[in-house]
Every structure is written in structure tokens, then in C-alpha cells.
Scaffold this active site. Structure first.
Site, PDB file in Angstrom:
ATOM      1  N   ASP A 127      -2.880  -2.461  -2.905  1.00  0.00           N
ATOM      2  CA  ASP A 127      -4.118  -2.816  -3.586  1.00  0.00           C
ATOM      3  C   ASP A 127      -4.857  -3.797  -2.689  1.00  0.00           C
ATOM      4  OD1 ASP A 127      -3.664  -1.290  -5.894  1.00  0.00           O
ATOM      5  OD2 ASP A 127      -2.556  -2.908  -6.869  1.00  0.00           O
ATOM      6  N   ASP A 146      -7.094   3.947  -7.753  1.00  0.00           N
ATOM      7  CA  ASP A 146      -7.285   3.456  -9.122  1.00  0.00           C
ATOM      8  C   ASP A 146      -8.710   3.737  -9.591  1.00  0.00           C
ATOM      9  OD1 ASP A 146      -4.688   2.399  -8.966  1.00  0.00           O
ATOM     10  OD2 ASP A 146      -5.416   0.427  -8.347  1.00  0.00           O
TER      11      ASP A 146
END
EC number: 3.4.23.36
Length: 171
Positions: A127, A146
Site C-alpha cells: 500500500d 483497492d
């Protein structure tokens, strides 16, 4: 019972590979860039947006972080694979006239594959996008995969509220 329409399945597969593949490629390229260079935060807009490299070993929003890796990883492998297979199946069951739904499903498949590949290859998800409001509220870090899943799901929800294009005529 509806059966998947195999009419023009090569075009459907090509569309899935183009749309889902574009999201998957964008996700993997940006994650590699994050691994290569963003070991320290980089401000995009100092007051609310940074690129900050994170190795997410848990699920979304830190779910399952208290579980041992010996339970967590098999869970993510099995559930991730099931979700991807179900999304692909649903994609091929979707009528060709439902273009937004097909785009949404292909987008979600590309995103799901991006995070799944990270889990299998690295044992964590990269991330790197960090949003915050001042120093008080921080949204959990996320990535392009995401974003693809959320955008695809949001568009499917919106599509469900639209009027059907063809109404059955009475009588």
C-alpha cells in the site's frame, strides 16, 4: 436458470483482459515504484495526501491482524481465489448489453488479482497512498488495486438503481 452466453466469448475475454489487465498493470507498476523509491513519505498535497510505503500483512482496515500468519495467509489465499473465480463467473453471466456492469466486474477482477498476486508473491500487499486530515484523521493506506475494487463495486451499486432498458410489455 441463466446460462453464460458463449456468444462472442473471445470478444468478452478480450474486453476482460484489456480492462482488468490495465488495472492490474497500473497496480503492479505503481507498487513497484513504491517499493523502489518511497521508503520515506512523499507529500503530494502536504495537508492531506502523501505517498507512504506500507507492507500490509493484514486485510482491509487491519482486519485479521491479530490472527497468526499460519491462519491468516491460507485464509487470504482461499478467500481471494474464490472471490476472483466468482467475479469471473459473474462477468461471463452478465449480458453484453450491461456494459457498465461488465466494465465494473472487469475492474474489480483486475484489482483483486493485483492484491492476490502480492499476497502470493510477497506474503503482504503493498500500500502506498495515504490520505489524512491534518494530524488527526488518517484513512488506512491503500493502492491502485483497492481503488479498482471500490470503483467497480460503487459503479455496480449505481447500476443496480438504474431503470431497466427493456420493460416487458403487459399482456
Amino acid at each position: 436458470m441463466n446460462t453464460p452466453s458463449l456468444t462472442n466469448w473471445p470478444a468478452r475475454l478480450g474486453y476482460l483482459l484489456a480492462v482488468g489487465g490495465a488495472w492490474f498493470a497500473a497496480d503492479q507498476v505503481t507498487k513497484q515504484m513504491a517499493r523502489d523509491g518511497a521508503k520515506r513519505p512523499v507529500a503530494v498535497f502536504d495537508s492531506w495526501w502523501h505517498f507512504h510505503y506500507v507492507e500490509n500483512r493484514a486485510g482491509a482496515f487491519g482486519l485479521f491482524s491479530s490472527f497468526g500468519e499460519e491462519w491468516r495467509m491460507p485464509f487470504f489465499y482461499v478467500v481471494g481465489a474464490i472471490c476472483i473465480v466468482l467475479l469471473i463467473g459473474y462477468y461471463f453471466y452478465t449480458p453484453p448489453t450491461m456494459k457498465l456492469q461488465r466494465w465494473s466486474l472487469a475492474t474489480m477482477i483486475g484489482g483483486a488479482l493485483g492484491n492476490y498476486v502480492d499476497r502470493v508473491r510477497l506474503r503482504y500487499v503493498v500500500d502506498f497512498v495515504s490520505w489524512h486530515v491534518g494530524d488527526r484523521f488518517y484513512w488506512p493506506s491503500f493502492n491502485i488495486a483497492d481503488t479498482a475494487v471500490v470503483v467497480g463495486a460503487a459503479l455496480m451499486i449505481l447500476e443496480s438503481f438504474r431503470e431497466p432498458r427493456q420493460q416487458l410489455s403487459p399482456g
